[in-house]
Design a protein around this motif. Structure first.
Motif, PDB file in Angstrom:
ATOM      1  N   GLY A 286      21.374  20.855   0.455  1.00  0.00           N
ATOM      2  CA  GLY A 286      21.178  19.324   0.618  1.00  0.00           C
ATOM      3  C   GLY A 286      20.287  19.093  -0.386  1.00  0.00           C
ATOM      4  N   PRO A 287      19.898  17.738  -0.509  1.00  0.00           N
ATOM      5  CA  PRO A 287      18.781  17.266  -1.305  1.00  0.00           C
ATOM      6  C   PRO A 287      17.362  17.941  -1.699  1.00  0.00           C
ATOM      7  N   LEU A 288      16.961  18.397  -0.739  1.00  0.00           N
ATOM      8  CA  LEU A 288      15.838  19.104  -0.597  1.00  0.00           C
ATOM      9  C   LEU A 288      15.819  20.498  -1.021  1.00  0.00           C
ATOM     10  N   GLY A 289      17.189  21.172  -0.908  1.00  0.00           N
ATOM     11  CA  GLY A 289      17.277  22.455  -1.356  1.00  0.00           C
ATOM     12  C   GLY A 289      17.341  22.254  -2.745  1.00  0.00           C
ATOM     13  N   ALA A 290      18.168  21.133  -3.193  1.00  0.00           N
ATOM     14  CA  ALA A 290      18.268  20.846  -4.739  1.00  0.00           C
ATOM     15  C   ALA A 290      17.184  20.500  -5.601  1.00  0.00           C
ATOM     16  N   PHE A 291      16.070  20.057  -4.708  1.00  0.00           N
ATOM     17  CA  PHE A 291      14.815  19.687  -5.269  1.00  0.00           C
ATOM     18  C   PHE A 291      14.168  21.192  -5.395  1.00  0.00           C
ATOM     19  N   LEU A 292      14.110  22.083  -4.451  1.00  0.00           N
ATOM     20  CA  LEU A 292      13.467  23.401  -4.601  1.00  0.00           C
ATOM     21  C   LEU A 292      14.022  24.197  -5.515  1.00  0.00           C
ATOM     22  N   ALA A 293      15.283  24.010  -5.593  1.00  0.00           N
ATOM     23  CA  ALA A 293      15.935  25.082  -6.609  1.00  0.00           C
ATOM     24  C   ALA A 293      15.565  24.630  -8.246  1.00  0.00           C
ATOM     25  N   LYS A 294      15.016  23.479  -8.517  1.00  0.00           N
ATOM     26  CA  LYS A 294      14.622  23.172  -9.854  1.00  0.00           C
ATOM     27  C   LYS A 294      13.194  23.649 -10.113  1.00  0.00           C
TER      28      LYS A 294
ATOM     29  N   GLY B  57       0.686  -1.140  -0.075  1.00  0.00           N
ATOM     30  CA  GLY B  57       0.099  -0.168   0.062  1.00  0.00           C
ATOM     31  C   GLY B  57       0.972   1.246   0.045  1.00  0.00           C
ATOM     32  N   LEU B  58       0.345   2.579  -0.135  1.00  0.00           N
ATOM     33  CA  LEU B  58       0.795   3.687  -0.078  1.00  0.00           C
ATOM     34  C   LEU B  58       0.947   4.147   1.280  1.00  0.00           C
ATOM     35  N   ASP B  59       2.188   4.183   1.700  1.00  0.00           N
ATOM     36  CA  ASP B  59       2.343   5.023   3.161  1.00  0.00           C
ATOM     37  C   ASP B  59       2.014   6.371   3.005  1.00  0.00           C
ATOM     38  N   HIS B  60       2.435   7.162   2.163  1.00  0.00           N
ATOM     39  CA  HIS B  60       2.050   8.415   2.073  1.00  0.00           C
ATOM     40  C   HIS B  60       2.595   9.143   0.867  1.00  0.00           C
ATOM     41  N   ILE B  61       2.208  10.402   0.593  1.00  0.00           N
ATOM     42  CA  ILE B  61       2.820  11.361  -0.538  1.00  0.00           C
ATOM     43  C   ILE B  61       3.593  12.132   0.180  1.00  0.00           C
ATOM     44  N   ALA B  62       5.134  12.510  -0.379  1.00  0.00           N
ATOM     45  CA  ALA B  62       5.918  13.275   0.379  1.00  0.00           C
ATOM     46  C   ALA B  62       6.141  14.520  -0.649  1.00  0.00           C
ATOM     47  N   CYS B  63       5.807  15.608  -0.089  1.00  0.00           N
ATOM     48  CA  CYS B  63       6.050  16.941  -0.701  1.00  0.00           C
ATOM     49  C   CYS B  63       7.000  17.785   0.134  1.00  0.00           C
ATOM     50  N   VAL B  64       7.493  18.695  -0.656  1.00  0.00           N
ATOM     51  CA  VAL B  64       8.681  19.516   0.180  1.00  0.00           C
ATOM     52  C   VAL B  64       8.377  21.096  -0.137  1.00  0.00           C
ATOM     53  N   THR B  65       8.300  21.643   0.999  1.00  0.00           N
ATOM     54  CA  THR B  65       7.821  23.264   0.739  1.00  0.00           C
ATOM     55  C   THR B  65       9.029  24.122   1.189  1.00  0.00           C
ATOM     56  N   ARG B  66       8.670  25.476   0.803  1.00  0.00           N
ATOM     57  CA  ARG B  66       9.347  26.659   1.390  1.00  0.00           C
ATOM     58  C   ARG B  66       8.511  27.169   2.400  1.00  0.00           C
ATOM     59  N   ASP B  67       7.217  26.930   2.539  1.00  0.00           N
ATOM     60  CA  ASP B  67       6.399  27.824   3.094  1.00  0.00           C
ATOM     61  C   ASP B  67       5.345  26.865   3.811  1.00  0.00           C
ATOM     62  N   MET B  68       5.828  26.467   5.086  1.00  0.00           N
ATOM     63  CA  MET B  68       4.879  25.248   5.744  1.00  0.00           C
ATOM     64  C   MET B  68       3.548  26.202   6.062  1.00  0.00           C
ATOM     65  N   ALA B  69       3.798  27.409   6.463  1.00  0.00           N
ATOM     66  CA  ALA B  69       2.758  27.916   7.100  1.00  0.00           C
ATOM     67  C   ALA B  69       1.374  28.058   5.763  1.00  0.00           C
TER      68      ALA B  69
ATOM     69  N   VAL C 193      -0.512  12.578   3.566  1.00  0.00           N
ATOM     70  CA  VAL C 193       0.542  13.485   2.582  1.00  0.00           C
ATOM     71  C   VAL C 193       1.560  14.362   3.685  1.00  0.00           C
ATOM     72  N   ALA C 194       2.803  14.243   3.517  1.00  0.00           N
ATOM     73  CA  ALA C 194       3.697  14.776   4.426  1.00  0.00           C
ATOM     74  C   ALA C 194       4.129  15.932   3.772  1.00  0.00           C
ATOM     75  N   PHE C 195       4.244  17.189   4.420  1.00  0.00           N
ATOM     76  CA  PHE C 195       5.051  18.392   4.096  1.00  0.00           C
ATOM     77  C   PHE C 195       6.296  18.602   4.701  1.00  0.00           C
ATOM     78  N   ILE C 196       7.389  18.687   3.952  1.00  0.00           N
ATOM     79  CA  ILE C 196       8.574  18.732   4.592  1.00  0.00           C
ATOM     80  C   ILE C 196       9.241  20.079   4.180  1.00  0.00           C
ATOM     81  N   ALA C 197       9.595  21.045   5.364  1.00  0.00           N
ATOM     82  CA  ALA C 197      10.079  22.134   5.031  1.00  0.00           C
ATOM     83  C   ALA C 197      11.747  22.049   5.727  1.00  0.00           C
TER      84      ALA C 197
END
Length: 284
Positions: free
Chosen positions: A220-228, A159-171, A209-213
């Motif tokens: 790091g890898p999350l910064g590289a993701f946000l930069a593209k 099964g699906l555990d979760h959808i993982a999203c990366v954000t600059r703006d958690m609020a 759904v997980a949001f990761i800031a």
């Protein structure tokens, strides 16, 4: 806007690709995906395949003429490349939801009445599709749907555990998903995977759904993701029953490269370059 928009389920995640045939085969061969519909949508000039990996629907989608940037989907695909494009929420009334989102200050695009998109600047960074219609031939709507139909495949996904999203703006993400729609916070914690960050886990409809800031959104890898150029969806994280069997299936049989690099979970991933730009992670 008088109340939160009710979400009954997350219908699917769209995987933007330039090669829909290869993408379809990857989901079938690697993850045991079961195809139940195919379609062409002339207004967007794009082809799509609808399939289930156990309990979560994925929709590989490709512009038929990627050079024709007069079409919204072709423009999106050109901007983000091969990657996760969006996920879709089910609402009772598409027109009412569109009006409510606009009244709440959200930017709505490609509004066809019964389905539309909410742009990432309104959601904390995720492109969101909103729809009132059932998917064509969807077994989930038939009343006897059982996600165990995927059981027995060599990938051992349960099964699906979760959808993982990366954000600059958690609020903004929390405002949209808990105040504009009726998402629920399940967990708000610190994480070190794959770098120091705040991680908020929500339930949206029937899906987590997980949001990761990241603390440092430029590193790091999350910064590289946000930069593209991207639409916020970092990974689909799947539950597996047998890690050794899954690893053998992916790496030995299918020759897909596996990695721990950049993982937002405690598990491992198929190298996104081997899955047409999409990151799939696996946890026991």
């Amino acid at each position: 806007m008088t109340g939160r928009i009710a979400v009954s389920r997350i219908i699917h995640t769209i995987h933007a690709t330039t090669d829909i045939y290869t993408c379809r085969l990857l989901y079938q061969n690697a993850l045991g995906g079961l195809v139940f519909a195919e379609n062409y949508f002339p207004a967007e000039d794009r082809d799509a395949v609808l399939l289930y990996v156990t309990d979560h629907m994925v929709e590989p989608m490709a512009p038929r003429h990627p050079e024709d940037l007069t079409k919204p989907y072709a423009r999106q695909a050109a901007r983000i490349g091969q990657a996760f494009h969006s996920f879709e929420i089910k609402v009772a009334d598409g027109k009412a939801a569109s009006t409510a989102f606009r009244e709440a200050g959200c930017t709505v695009a490609s509004d066809y009445g019964v389905f539309f998109f909410v742009r990432p600047e309104s959601t904390g960074g995720v492109l969101l599709e909103v729809c009132e219609l059932p998917m064509p031939n969807d077994p989930w709507d038939r009343g006897n749907w059982d996600p165990r139909v995927g059981a027995g495949h060599h990938c051992t996904v349960t099964g699906l555990d979760h959808i993982a999203c990366v954000t600059r703006d958690m609020a903004s993400a929390l405002h949209f998903f808990t105040e504009i729609v009726d998402g629920e916070v399940l967990e708000d914690m610190r994480t070190a995977m794959p770098q120091p960050a705040r991680r908020v886990l929500l339930r949206v409809g029937d899906t987590r759904v997980a949001f990761i800031a990241p603390d440092d959104a430029e590193a790091g890898p999350l910064g590289a993701f946000l930069a593209k150029e991207q639409n916020g969806i970092y990974a689909l994280v799947w539950k597996i029953a047998d890690e050794a069997r899954a690893r053998s299936h992916f790496s030995e049989k299918l020759k897909l490269r596996l990695t721990h690099s950049g993982c937002v979970s405690s598990g491992f991933a198929i190298d996104p370059d081997d899955f047409l730009g999409a990151r799939h992670e696996f946890v026991s």
